[in-house]
Design an enzyme around this catalytic site. Structure first.
Site, PDB file in Angstrom:
ATOM      1  N   GLU A  88       3.416  -4.911  -3.161  1.00 54.28           N
ATOM      2  CA  GLU A  88       2.780  -4.385  -1.955  1.00 54.28           C
ATOM      3  C   GLU A  88       2.313  -5.548  -1.092  1.00 54.28           C
ATOM      4  O   GLU A  88       1.619  -6.452  -1.563  1.00 54.28           O
ATOM      5  CB  GLU A  88       1.606  -3.471  -2.269  1.00 54.28           C
ATOM      6  N   GLU A 113      -1.976 -10.555  -0.819  1.00 55.86           N
ATOM      7  CA  GLU A 113      -3.062 -10.379   0.145  1.00 55.86           C
ATOM      8  C   GLU A 113      -3.585 -11.744   0.564  1.00 55.86           C
ATOM      9  O   GLU A 113      -3.891 -12.588  -0.287  1.00 55.86           O
ATOM     10  CB  GLU A 113      -4.185  -9.552  -0.493  1.00 55.86           C
ATOM     11  N   ASP A 140       0.282 -15.545   1.697  1.00 58.46           N
ATOM     12  CA  ASP A 140       1.041 -15.001   2.810  1.00 58.46           C
ATOM     13  C   ASP A 140       2.349 -14.448   2.252  1.00 58.46           C
ATOM     14  O   ASP A 140       3.153 -15.171   1.666  1.00 58.46           O
ATOM     15  CB  ASP A 140       1.294 -16.132   3.806  1.00 58.46           C
ATOM     16  N   ASP A 163      -0.804  -4.928  10.383  1.00 59.52           N
ATOM     17  CA  ASP A 163      -1.456  -5.195  11.665  1.00 59.52           C
ATOM     18  C   ASP A 163      -0.438  -4.939  12.779  1.00 59.52           C
ATOM     19  O   ASP A 163       0.622  -5.561  12.817  1.00 59.52           O
ATOM     20  CB  ASP A 163      -1.927  -6.655  11.705  1.00 59.52           C
ATOM     21  N   LYS A 167      -1.031  -5.779  21.607  1.00 59.57           N
ATOM     22  CA  LYS A 167      -0.775  -6.394  22.909  1.00 59.57           C
ATOM     23  C   LYS A 167       0.652  -6.942  22.952  1.00 59.57           C
ATOM     24  O   LYS A 167       1.117  -7.564  22.004  1.00 59.57           O
ATOM     25  CB  LYS A 167      -1.783  -7.515  23.165  1.00 59.57           C
ATOM     26  N   ASP A 199       0.609   3.966  12.001  1.00 61.48           N
ATOM     27  CA  ASP A 199       0.084   5.048  12.837  1.00 61.48           C
ATOM     28  C   ASP A 199       0.110   4.656  14.311  1.00 61.48           C
ATOM     29  O   ASP A 199      -0.558   5.277  15.134  1.00 61.48           O
ATOM     30  CB  ASP A 199      -1.329   5.443  12.402  1.00 61.48           C
ATOM     31  N   THR A 231      -5.467   7.951   3.367  1.00 57.04           N
ATOM     32  CA  THR A 231      -6.738   7.225   3.350  1.00 57.04           C
ATOM     33  C   THR A 231      -7.671   7.758   4.427  1.00 57.04           C
ATOM     34  O   THR A 231      -7.255   8.482   5.343  1.00 57.04           O
ATOM     35  CB  THR A 231      -6.509   5.729   3.583  1.00 57.04           C
ATOM     36  N   ARG A 232      -8.926   7.369   4.334  1.00 55.18           N
ATOM     37  CA  ARG A 232      -9.895   7.812   5.345  1.00 55.18           C
ATOM     38  C   ARG A 232      -9.552   7.233   6.716  1.00 55.18           C
ATOM     39  O   ARG A 232      -9.792   7.870   7.743  1.00 55.18           O
ATOM     40  CB  ARG A 232     -11.318   7.423   4.934  1.00 55.18           C
ATOM     41  N   GLU A 234      -6.509   6.670   7.799  1.00 57.78           N
ATOM     42  CA  GLU A 234      -5.399   7.474   8.287  1.00 57.78           C
ATOM     43  C   GLU A 234      -5.899   8.803   8.836  1.00 57.78           C
ATOM     44  O   GLU A 234      -5.433   9.284   9.874  1.00 57.78           O
ATOM     45  CB  GLU A 234      -4.405   7.710   7.145  1.00 57.78           C
TER      46      GLU A 234
END
Length: 252
Positions: A88, A113, A140, A163, A167, A199, A231-232, A234
């Protein structure tokens, strides 16, 4: 699970001679911005208690989120067995990671992570509910997956809600780029899956533009994978009208 030291191959940072960066490293675009490393006390306590069990201490090349390109992660040594592997990229608070590890005890999960407090948050959930098929690497993903794992060794790669860099001037920082798609294809076994979710409608379209045209991938699903929990965050996105897009691509 074995201690992290058992999984390290090659020479430690302290003993290794300094080498030049790999070709292309200097100009690589980062898809993340490092935040502070301070954690809430509960997460820091969990990190202090469990990092030795769950976090693999990899040798670095030039920075705290890099991985020495000569290093190979011995996954079987980390988990003490040979099993299918899911990687993941950016586990967040660990919702999908933990749900997957519980549902698939015969599968091993490595989470990449860059943000240590994020690892601490995930570890805080393992204090009272330990899982032996999870490991973390603070690195990374674009760097780690390029060299750290053998080609064709991963059953699935998960990239849930990366992420979006909304922009336009920052779109080049999005992790879903042709170069990263090449890297994911390198580690996936033939028929292996890259699962993604976002999303942000514009990012979903961007993912489709990049991945639909990649010669090594084919789109096989736009349904929510059964192991990805809601998830909360989402739910909050859905409440303000955001559409959740799930994509699954198979390595040809």
């Amino acid at each position: 699970m074995s201690t992290p030291a058992d999984a390290v191959s090659g020479v430690s940072d302290s003993a290794a001679p300094r080498r030049e960066r790999p070709s292309g490293y200097r100009g690589r675009i980062r898809s993340f911005t490092r935040r502070g490393d301070r954690m809430p006390p509960q997460h820091q306590a969990a990190y202090d208690q469990l990092a030795g069990t769950y976090v693999v201490d990899v040798p670095r090349h030039d920075g705290s989120t890099t991985v020495d390109p000569d290093y190979r992660l011995k996954v079987a040594d980390v988990f003490g067995r040979a099993a299918p592997l899911v990687v993941e990229v950016g586990p967040g608070s660990g919702d999908a990671l933990i749900a997957g590890a519980k549902a698939l005890p015969d599968t091993d999960f490595v989470a990449l992570e860059v943000w240590r407090p994020g690892i601490g948050q995930c570890l805080s959930r393992l204090i009272d509910d330990p899982l032996s098929n999870i490991a973390f690497v603070e690195a990374d993903a674009e760097v780690a997956l390029a060299t750290m794992l053998p080609a064709g060794s991963v059953a699935e790669v998960w990239t849930f809600f990366p992420d979006p860099w909304p922009k336009r001037k920052h779109h080049h920082r999005r992790i879903v780029r042709p170069e990263f798609a090449d890297t994911v294809c390198r580690v996936l076994e033939p028929g292996g899956l890259w699962r993604l979710a976002t999303d942000i409608d514009d990012y979903a379209k961007h993912m489709r533009r990049v991945l639909d045209t990649h010669e090594g991938l084919e789109l096989v699903s736009t349904d929510r994978p059964p192991l990805r929990p809601i998830t909360r965050f989402e739910r909050r996105g859905a409440e303000v009208g955001r559409t959740i897009s799930d994509l699954a691509y198979r390595r040809r």
